[in-house]
Design a protein around this motif. Structure first.
Motif: not given
Length: 384
Positions: A27-31, A43-46, A57-65, A75-79
């Motif tokens: 799942x690609x997420x923009x916040x 922080x909760x998602x991390x 089996x869900x890979x939650x990637x926050x690609x945009x903040x 694109x790999x998910x914000x750290x």
């Protein structure tokens, strides 16, 4: 037997790594908006990332903040170091930067989260949906501006087969909006909804009703503890409760606008203008009128600031919507409320005089962020 091993037996030429990747849904997420709610959500998602990946089996990637001026893309998910990373980005961006980035990287299963309180940002909802995003929002404005916008957005969502979840718009993380939506869709005739919609004002009047402190002292305490908005007048004017009431009316397909709501403004007229600093210096102006309201109640009664939706709700031409200060028996459901809890009473034909009652923490960034996170997980389950 493990499902991956079963697939390996069926397809011996496929590697286990490829099968694991096929099994996991990304799942690609923009916040948008990283204040109290947005920051806690990230922080909760991390904090839950590994458990959600392994158990669901869900890979939650926050690609945009994004905040009001900076945009962080990865694109790999914000750290977990996103706070420092976003400050290091150049100032200035447009929504198109996010849309283009998602398109160029061929992201699917896209979710945009609006944690702003920005009137202008809701105008981005339709472009986001048209670009493949489903929506999650703690921002109430998208559901409370003009009815035309409200209807057009839902047409766009339907056309593009996208979802819009906003459980936290009313009651923070309480399961209220979804309950009312399901009751209505099932054909239940809801006849009335009333309750304490504001956790901030719940705390204020619970404390004021129980003790001997002046109203100004209790209000200052609420401000100091962060229970109110930075300018407490945003809570005391009643508009926030009015917006929540309107959201519920529209869930029932009632044709109400914000201007239809009768709102009792709790702020003395002389304090409604001027700066926040001036307001804070004049809190004692609340004391005499609220002392009289408290004194003139019936014995065994307490003050509560409520929202009330009622009328012939089987017709779609609107309802009576009121936001007001009332005096209720101390032993009633509203009267027994404690702390900063919210409470909602849902009356319907089937349940008669015994309402469905939903009660719990109705305020706080942590609770609201958790509610948004819940919407993200519910929506993730629906995405292909």
């Amino acid at each position: 037997m493990n499902s991956i091993l079963v697939e390996k037996i069926k397809n011996p030429n496929v590697s286990l790594i490829d099968l694991e990747q096929l099994k996991t849904k990304t799942i690609y997420i923009a916040i948008f908006g990283v204040g109290n709610v947005g920051g806690r959500l990230i922080d909760q998602i991390h904090a839950s990332y590994r458990e959600i990946l392994e158990r669901r089996d869900l890979d939650l990637k926050i690609f945009a903040i994004a905040n009001s001026s900076h945009l962080l893309l990865d694109k790999e998910g914000c750290s977990e170091n996103w706070r420092d990373a976003i400050i290091a980005q150049k100032v200035g961006y447009t929504l198109q930067d996010v849309l283009t980035y998602a398109q160029e990287n061929e992201f699917d299963n896209l979710i945009a989260i609006d944690n702003t309180a920005d009137v202008e940002f809701v105008l981005n909802y339709e472009p986001l949906v048209k670009s493949g995003f489903s929506l999650v929002s703690s921002n109430k404005i998208g559901n409370t501006i003009g009815l035309d916008f409200y209807r057009n957005l839902r047409k766009t969502l339907s056309k593009h087969k996208k979802e819009y979840l906003y459980e936290t718009n009313v009651g923070a993380g309480l399961p209220l909006v979804d309950t009312i939506k399901l009751l209505h869709l099932s054909g239940e005739n809801i006849t009335r909804i009333k309750g304490v919609f504001s956790g901030s004002l719940s705390y204020l009047f619970n404390r004021f009703s129980e003790g001997n402190k002046l109203f100004s002292e209790v209000l200052q305490d609420a401000i100091n503890k962060g229970y109110t908005e930075p300018d407490a007048r945003e809570d005391l004017c009643g508009n926030d409760v009015g917006r929540k009431l309107l959201i519920l009316a529209r869930e029932l397909e009632l044709h109400n606008e914000f201007s239809d709501i009768q709102i009792e403004n709790l702020i003395p007229k002389q304090l409604r203008q001027g700066t926040k600093e001036d307001f804070l210096l004049q809190l004692k102006d609340f004391d005499v009128p609220f002392h009289l309201k408290k004194k003139n109640q019936k014995k065994g009664h307490v003050l509560r600031y409520i929202g009330d939706l009622r009328g012939d709700l089987s017709k779609n031409d609107g309802a009576i919507l009121e936001v007001k200060l009332v005096s209720v028996p101390r032993n009633s459901m509203l009267g027994q409320l404690k702390g900063s809890d919210s409470i909602f009473e849902i009356y319907s034909e089937s349940y008669g005089d015994n309402p469905i009652v939903i009660q719990g923490a109705g305020a706080g960034a942590e609770v609201t962020a958790r509610g948004v996170f819940g919407d993200v997980l519910r929506l993730s389950n629906k995405l292909n």
